[in-house]
Scaffold this motif. Structure first.
Motif, mmCIF file in Angstrom:
data_model
loop_
_atom_site.group_PDB
_atom_site.id
_atom_site.type_symbol
_atom_site.label_atom_id
_atom_site.label_comp_id
_atom_site.label_asym_id
_atom_site.label_seq_id
_atom_site.Cartn_x
_atom_site.Cartn_y
_atom_site.Cartn_z
ATOM 1 N N GLN A 52 0.825 -1.220 0.000
ATOM 2 C CA GLN A 52 0.000 0.000 0.000
ATOM 3 C C GLN A 52 0.856 1.267 0.000
ATOM 4 N N GLU A 53 2.091 1.161 0.489
ATOM 5 C CA GLU A 53 2.985 2.321 0.529
ATOM 6 C C GLU A 53 3.776 2.485 -0.764
ATOM 7 N N PHE A 54 3.563 1.575 -1.699
ATOM 8 C CA PHE A 54 4.425 1.555 -2.874
ATOM 9 C C PHE A 54 4.187 2.742 -3.802
ATOM 10 N N GLU A 55 2.945 3.214 -3.911
ATOM 11 C CA GLU A 55 2.663 4.351 -4.798
ATOM 12 C C GLU A 55 3.426 5.588 -4.352
ATOM 13 N N ALA A 56 3.422 5.855 -3.043
ATOM 14 C CA ALA A 56 4.161 7.007 -2.519
ATOM 15 C C ALA A 56 5.660 6.835 -2.764
ATOM 16 N N TYR A 57 6.135 5.607 -2.647
ATOM 17 C CA TYR A 57 7.548 5.334 -2.900
ATOM 18 C C TYR A 57 7.890 5.616 -4.368
ATOM 19 N N GLY A 58 6.987 5.199 -5.268
ATOM 20 C CA GLY A 58 7.214 5.442 -6.686
ATOM 21 C C GLY A 58 7.302 6.917 -7.012
ATOM 22 N N GLN A 59 6.503 7.736 -6.319
ATOM 23 C CA GLN A 59 6.525 9.178 -6.568
ATOM 24 C C GLN A 59 7.870 9.800 -6.167
ATOM 25 N N LYS A 60 8.536 9.187 -5.166
ATOM 26 C CA LYS A 60 9.837 9.701 -4.734
ATOM 27 C C LYS A 60 10.939 9.394 -5.740
ATOM 28 N N LEU A 61 10.659 8.465 -6.654
ATOM 29 C CA LEU A 61 11.633 8.152 -7.693
ATOM 30 C C LEU A 61 11.613 9.175 -8.831
ATOM 31 N N GLU A 62 10.529 9.978 -8.911
ATOM 32 C CA GLU A 62 10.336 10.883 -10.044
ATOM 33 C C GLU A 62 11.536 11.775 -10.343
ATOM 34 N N PRO A 63 12.132 12.451 -9.341
ATOM 35 C CA PRO A 63 13.244 13.363 -9.659
ATOM 36 C C PRO A 63 14.427 12.656 -10.317
ATOM 37 N N LEU A 64 14.608 11.361 -10.044
ATOM 38 C CA LEU A 64 15.726 10.620 -10.611
ATOM 39 C C LEU A 64 15.455 10.188 -12.053
ATOM 40 N N LEU A 65 14.180 10.182 -12.439
ATOM 41 C CA LEU A 65 13.793 9.695 -13.760
ATOM 42 C C LEU A 65 13.160 10.785 -14.611
ATOM 43 N N LYS A 66 13.511 12.030 -14.352
ATOM 44 C CA LYS A 66 12.833 13.131 -15.031
ATOM 45 C C LYS A 66 13.275 13.281 -16.484
ATOM 46 N N GLU A 67 14.502 12.812 -16.821
ATOM 47 C CA GLU A 67 14.957 12.901 -18.203
ATOM 48 C C GLU A 67 14.168 11.922 -19.071
ATOM 49 N N LYS A 68 13.785 12.361 -20.262
ATOM 50 C CA LYS A 68 12.937 11.572 -21.148
ATOM 51 C C LYS A 68 13.551 10.203 -21.455
ATOM 52 N N GLN A 69 14.831 10.174 -21.819
ATOM 53 C CA GLN A 69 15.472 8.906 -22.178
ATOM 54 C C GLN A 69 15.539 7.957 -20.984
ATOM 55 N N THR A 70 15.820 8.518 -19.806
ATOM 56 C CA THR A 70 15.896 7.696 -18.595
ATOM 57 C C THR A 70 14.533 7.114 -18.251
ATOM 58 N N LEU A 71 13.497 7.941 -18.350
ATOM 59 C CA LEU A 71 12.148 7.478 -18.026
ATOM 60 C C LEU A 71 11.705 6.386 -18.993
ATOM 61 N N GLU A 72 11.962 6.583 -20.278
ATOM 62 C CA GLU A 72 11.543 5.586 -21.267
ATOM 63 C C GLU A 72 12.277 4.261 -21.068
ATOM 64 N N GLU A 73 13.571 4.327 -20.742
ATOM 65 C CA GLU A 73 14.334 3.091 -20.517
ATOM 66 C C GLU A 73 13.866 2.402 -19.242
ATOM 67 N N PHE A 74 13.545 3.203 -18.217
ATOM 68 C CA PHE A 74 13.008 2.631 -16.979
ATOM 69 C C PHE A 74 11.714 1.880 -17.264
ATOM 70 N N GLN A 75 10.822 2.509 -18.011
ATOM 71 C CA GLN A 75 9.556 1.853 -18.348
ATOM 72 C C GLN A 75 9.793 0.555 -19.103
ATOM 73 N N LYS A 76 10.716 0.588 -20.064
ATOM 74 C CA LYS A 76 11.002 -0.599 -20.867
ATOM 75 C C LYS A 76 11.523 -1.743 -19.999
ATOM 76 N N LEU A 77 12.498 -1.465 -19.148
ATOM 77 C CA LEU A 77 13.108 -2.504 -18.319
ATOM 78 C C LEU A 77 12.153 -3.005 -17.237
ATOM 79 N N PHE A 78 11.509 -2.063 -16.563
ATOM 80 C CA PHE A 78 10.625 -2.446 -15.456
ATOM 81 C C PHE A 78 9.387 -3.168 -15.970
ATOM 82 N N ASP A 79 8.866 -2.730 -17.103
ATOM 83 C CA ASP A 79 7.705 -3.405 -17.684
ATOM 84 C C ASP A 79 8.070 -4.797 -18.191
#
Length: 461
Positions: A99-126
């Protein structure tokens, strides 16, 4: 058209939504929630019977955090995260519950703000998420199959052993899906059944019944896949046309629209995030005129028959290939002795337990090759039986040898043709030479006769 600041605001909101969708989508899969259900953050094991227990919740959280750790490590290896950013990720307090995971995910946002980083994160995590979706579906299918086959197990096992089998199956159902043991529980149950069978015929019955259910399930799965891929292909065609027209009017808006479309088509958007994503997509589409939208709808409708034909052909090719592979696997398992079936099960377990599965996989492949040679005639007969059930004609085991012989014959035929052609050419040359010699002899004889007639004759007195 909204100004640049408002567009950037929309992009930031989109990134938060998609990041949360990726993280929470994985969390829901691991906790066992249905894809179409709404999350219930306030539910507890005491108030919600279908919620995961504390033990299952802890295990699901461990798997999600493990997947996240592997993803972040890969981002660092790809140099999309600096050492400082990776250290910042490690310093974020870890969630104690799902239940705490959504809030944890929001704290990751500043580290993944770059477009290329976010897209690669989505690809790997998905990718991690899809693997667990497949594992859970496979586990659910195996449980349903075992339940459907209970009358058969009652037939082939003694009464006492069938009671034990039912108890084991009930314990597996109660424990629920676990990504780490989803395969092992069924291998253990298979091994127990093999050790308590009355005779070889019972195992063959089990495998044949399992084959029929798997063929039926695969047929249903391909129908669903066909419908899904057809729908996605039509959507993709429409999204591409919309994005193309959008680029001419607002390139930044078009870029955000493409990211939203990719999230939709990849299945990253969870039910909770769906309404917000749809709102953002409609806001992006506002830059298109009604005429643009009408033209796109007409063009998509015109292309639908060709899209369907291509998808059907592709799915059928995949279906046939996978069916033949399944038939070959099941045919061998159906005809081997109980002892050899146990050996196969032990090798499969070693693959699941190994840190590096390459070695055990190679050993299993070698064992299967040996058994295929040992049971060659029985496997061929069983493949013919399965071909009648599936209406898919498998390649004959001797096709490879026939192909080699045919190739050798064709090669020999080519060589013979070349030799024959060379012989014919030589014959022609020889015929010309003979003709030349004959002509030369004729001329020589003619000349000789002429000279003879012209020579003065001596008169004898």
């Amino acid at each position: 058209i909204r100004d640049a600041q408002e567009s950037r605001g929309l992009g930031d909101v989109y990134k938060r939504q998609v990041l949360a969708a990726s993280v929470m989508g994985f969390a829901w899969v691991m906790s066992g929630d249905d894809d179409e259900s709404e999350p219930n953050e306030t539910a507890t094991p005491d108030t919600e019977p279908n919620s995961p227990t504390e033990g299952a919740d802890a295990e699901s959280l461990a798997h999600v955090m493990g997947a996240l750790a592997r993803t972040m490590e890969q981002l660092r290896e790809k140099k999309l995260l600096t050492s400082e950013m990776f250290a910042a990720y490690q310093s974020i307090p870890k969630p104690r519950t799902m239940q705490e995971f959504e809030a944890y995910g929001q704290k990751l946002e500043p580290l993944l703000k770059e477009k290329q980083t976010l897209e690669e994160f989505q690809k790997l995590f998905d990718g991690e998420r899809r693997q667990n979706v497949l594992k859970k579906k496979d586990w659910d299918d195996k449980l349903a199959m075992r339940m459907e086959m209970k009358p058969l197990f009652q037939e082939i096992l003694s009464k006492d052993n069938f009671d034990i089998y039912e108890q084991k199956l009930a314990e597996i159902e109660k424990a629920g899906f676990s990504a780490s043991t989803s395969v092992l529980v069924w291998l253990d149950l298979n091994e127990w059944v093999l050790e308590h069978l009355e005779d070889q015929e019972g195992w063959t019955k089990v495998m044949d019944a399992r084959a029929v259910l798997l063929f039926r399930g695969m047929s249903e799965q391909f129908e669903q896949e066909l419908e899904k891929h057809l729908g996605n292909s039509v959507k993709q065609t429409k999204y591409n046309m919309q994005a193309e027209k959008m680029r001419a009017k607002d390139p930044q808006q078009a870029q955000q629209f493409v990211m939203l479309c990719n999230a939709q088509l990849s299945g990253r958007v969870t039910p909770e995030q769906q309404p917000a994503i749809e709102v953002y997509m409609q806001q992006c589409l506002a830059v298109l005129s009604d005429e643009d939208k009408h033209q796109i709808e007409q063009e998509v409708e015109r292309q639908q028959p060709a899209i369907k034909e291509a998808i059907v052909q592709k799915i059928e090719e995949i279906r046939r290939k996978q069916l033949i592979e399944l038939m070959q696997t099941l045919a061998l398992r159906s005809v081997v002795s109980v002892f050899d079936a146990l050996e196969l099960t032990k090798f499969e377990r070693s693959i699941q337990l190994a840190d590096s599965p390459e070695g055990p996989q190679a050993a299993l492949a070698k064992l299967q090759e040996t058994l295929n040679a040992k049971y060659d005639s029985q496997v061929k007969t069983k493949m013919s039986e399965y071909a009648e059930i599936t209406s898919v004609l498998p390649p004959s085991p001797s096709v490879g040898r026939v192909h080699k012989v045919t190739s050798a014959l064709k090669s020999l035929e080519t060589e013979l043709d070349a030799a024959l052609a060379e012989t014919v050419a030589l014959q022609k040359k020889l015929a010309l030479l003979v003709a030349e010699v004959a002509l030369t002899l004729t001329l020589t004889l003619t000349l000789t006769l002429t000279l003879t007639n012209q020579r003065p004759r001596l008169t004898t007195y």
